[in-house]
Design an enzyme around this catalytic site. Sequence first.
Site, PDB file in Angstrom:
ATOM      1  N   SER A   1       0.925  -1.543   0.130  1.00 26.23           N
ATOM      2  CA  SER A   1      -0.560   0.200  -0.142  1.00 26.23           C
ATOM      3  C   SER A   1       0.973   1.523  -0.003  1.00 26.23           C
ATOM      4  CB  SER A   1      -0.856  -0.247   1.212  1.00 26.23           C
ATOM      5  OG  SER A   1      -1.487   1.275   1.390  1.00 26.23           O
TER       6      SER A   1
ATOM      7  N   TYR B   1      -3.445  -0.513   9.988  1.00 23.34           N
ATOM      8  CA  TYR B   1      -2.826  -0.869   8.689  1.00 23.34           C
ATOM      9  C   TYR B   1      -1.385  -0.664   8.493  1.00 23.34           C
ATOM     10  CZ  TYR B   1      -4.399  -1.549   4.070  1.00 23.34           C
ATOM     11  OH  TYR B   1      -4.061  -2.070   2.313  1.00 23.34           O
TER      12      TYR B   1
ATOM     13  N   LYS C   1       1.908  -2.612   6.529  1.00 29.06           N
ATOM     14  CA  LYS C   1       2.103  -2.728   4.926  1.00 29.06           C
ATOM     15  C   LYS C   1       4.194  -2.524   5.336  1.00 29.06           C
ATOM     16  CE  LYS C   1      -1.547  -3.995   2.844  1.00 29.06           C
ATOM     17  NZ  LYS C   1      -1.708  -5.584   2.446  1.00 29.06           N
TER      18      LYS C   1
END
Length: 253
Positions: free
Chosen positions: A145, A158, A162
């Site tokens: 991402s 999150y 990543k």
Amino acid sequence: MQLPKTPSFRLDGRRALVAGASSGIGLACAVALAEAGADVTLVARRAEALNELVEALQADGHSAQAMALDITDLEAVKTALAGCDAFDILVNSAGLARHSAALDTTPDNYDAVMDINVRAAYFLSTEVARGMKAGNGGSIINISSQMAHVGGVDRAVYCASKHAVEGMTKSMAIEWGPDQIRINTICPTFIRTALAAPTLADPERRAWIESKIKLGRVGEVEDIMGGVVFLASDAAALITGTSLLIDGGWTAG
């Protein structure tokens, strides 16, 4: 004069495994690889959705089969892959997001995100790499991402997951390079998928997103398809341990 020849973007004769293939970016990656000539094995928990995709791909003349599998079950992964020939391409696209303010993060949500985004991708990569190492190498592509390179509101867990994917990718590239195994990440901006739908439905968040994307629009799954074929192909033969940012300029500043 001997002119150089552009390496092929075709994937004929290669076997690809796509995790998270039942929807969104994973589905688009599976379609892109199949269109480029790869024999694609589609992995996800939802057998019905996988079978529907297999039927659609086969109807278009492509080679595809389904493997209903929970990639967080490491023993099930090991057993499933033990019965397969080596793969030439792996796309780790299965992912999870549970957004909240950092102070509101629960251990259960933290563990759930890390379990699929990091742990499952890590061990699926190592299992597939064993086959690649015994063969002619291959290409592993982790769907990361843009948030692996910046921070984001309510996205501490999150982003952490990543960033971890980026780190493991670089380390694996160093370790597996001598075996001709290339491993890279694709780092999309917000893509119009079911995963992003709740965020994009919030007018305030949507405005923030569009203000960050220099090209002025949210991404579509089609924006990822060329990148995955490129990294899987001979056209990317000297590319490993790095990130392809498909972010509309978000991380440019």
